[in-house]
Scaffold this active site. Sequence first.
Site, PDB file in Angstrom:
ATOM      1  N   GLN A 145       0.822  -1.200   0.000  1.00  0.00           N
ATOM      2  CA  GLN A 145       0.000   0.000   0.000  1.00  0.00           C
ATOM      3  C   GLN A 145       0.861   1.256   0.000  1.00  0.00           C
ATOM      4  O   GLN A 145       0.529   2.248  -0.661  1.00  0.00           O
ATOM      5  CB  GLN A 145      -0.931   0.004   1.214  1.00  0.00           C
ATOM      6  CG  GLN A 145      -2.078  -0.995   1.121  1.00  0.00           C
ATOM      7  CD  GLN A 145      -3.109  -0.596   0.088  1.00  0.00           C
ATOM      8  OE1 GLN A 145      -2.897  -0.777  -1.122  1.00  0.00           O
ATOM      9  NE2 GLN A 145      -4.230  -0.081   0.531  1.00  0.00           N
TER      10      GLN A 145
ATOM     11  N   ALA B 256      -0.490   1.197  13.668  1.00  0.00           N
ATOM     12  CA  ALA B 256      -1.264   2.084  14.531  1.00  0.00           C
ATOM     13  C   ALA B 256      -0.740   2.093  15.953  1.00  0.00           C
ATOM     14  O   ALA B 256      -0.841   3.109  16.648  1.00  0.00           O
ATOM     15  CB  ALA B 256      -2.734   1.662  14.518  1.00  0.00           C
TER      16      ALA B 256
ATOM     17  N   GLU C 237     -11.599   5.491   8.056  1.00  0.00           N
ATOM     18  CA  GLU C 237     -12.041   4.137   7.740  1.00  0.00           C
ATOM     19  C   GLU C 237     -10.882   3.139   7.680  1.00  0.00           C
ATOM     20  O   GLU C 237     -10.727   2.403   6.719  1.00  0.00           O
ATOM     21  CB  GLU C 237     -12.857   4.107   6.451  1.00  0.00           C
ATOM     22  CG  GLU C 237     -13.823   2.934   6.392  1.00  0.00           C
ATOM     23  CD  GLU C 237     -14.824   3.051   5.253  1.00  0.00           C
ATOM     24  OE1 GLU C 237     -14.843   2.153   4.419  1.00  0.00           O
ATOM     25  OE2 GLU C 237     -15.566   4.057   5.218  1.00  0.00           O
TER      26      GLU C 237
END
Length: 270
Positions: free
Chosen positions: A104, A130, A147
Amino acid sequence: MNHHRIPATVRQTYGAGDPATAAGSAGGFSNFGDWHGIDAAPPSPEDRIRSQEQLYRRVLGTLPGPAERLRLAEVGCGLGSGAALALREFRFAAVTGVDIHPDQVERARAVNSRALATFPDRLAYTLGAADELPFPDGSLDGVFSVEAAQQFRGLTGFAHEAARVLKPGGRLAVATFLSAPGAEVAERLSILLAGFADGLDVAHPLDAFTADLAEAGFVDVAAESIGADVWPGLDGYLADTLPPGHWRRNFHAAWTSGLLDYHLVTADRP
């Protein structure tokens, strides 16, 4: 960032192909969109892109200005189109997109190559999790996530990491779908929705997340329900391409059943 830390379903979903090409995605985004004021019937692909951009604008609009002084990170940036929009439209001092999946990050750099060339010192994409953000203590004015938090394995570590990297007075803004409380909710969601069944998405209760934020030291924790601006519009867009009962359309059923809702959560670092 150790590749083995990536959950198996996340590694497969975002490594095997471009999720932005899935049904319901468009324009380099894959969020469900903020459809407020988008009343076309049926919605067009252009309306779909507008909804996804509008969701980013809604989140970014909660960050206190002046924008040109703010250094931000987006956690779970995906293809990076939202981070580029943040820099282009809001003129923040700097925006770094963070994603746990190396594919990504590579896609984000490719998709936004022109923006990276235009703003070489203000836009970046990098690996990070995260619960292990690649920033020094107190180095950011804002952290936002659109999201992505529903795919974090836990939100406690994210809350503490966001608090760590934010300066005093900094703000966290998170838009995602969060579940109702109760052990049976996760089971019911796994029946309705493929993402919960295969473990890509995690049923994080809203009240547990807000409690995590308070425990991490955040103040003025607020959660705004925006499901009415998300689920009906998305379902209307998917109606021409997916049959009733398809798991993507079952998000609307999960919302009307009270199993989950879409929230914009904000919290301040004192």
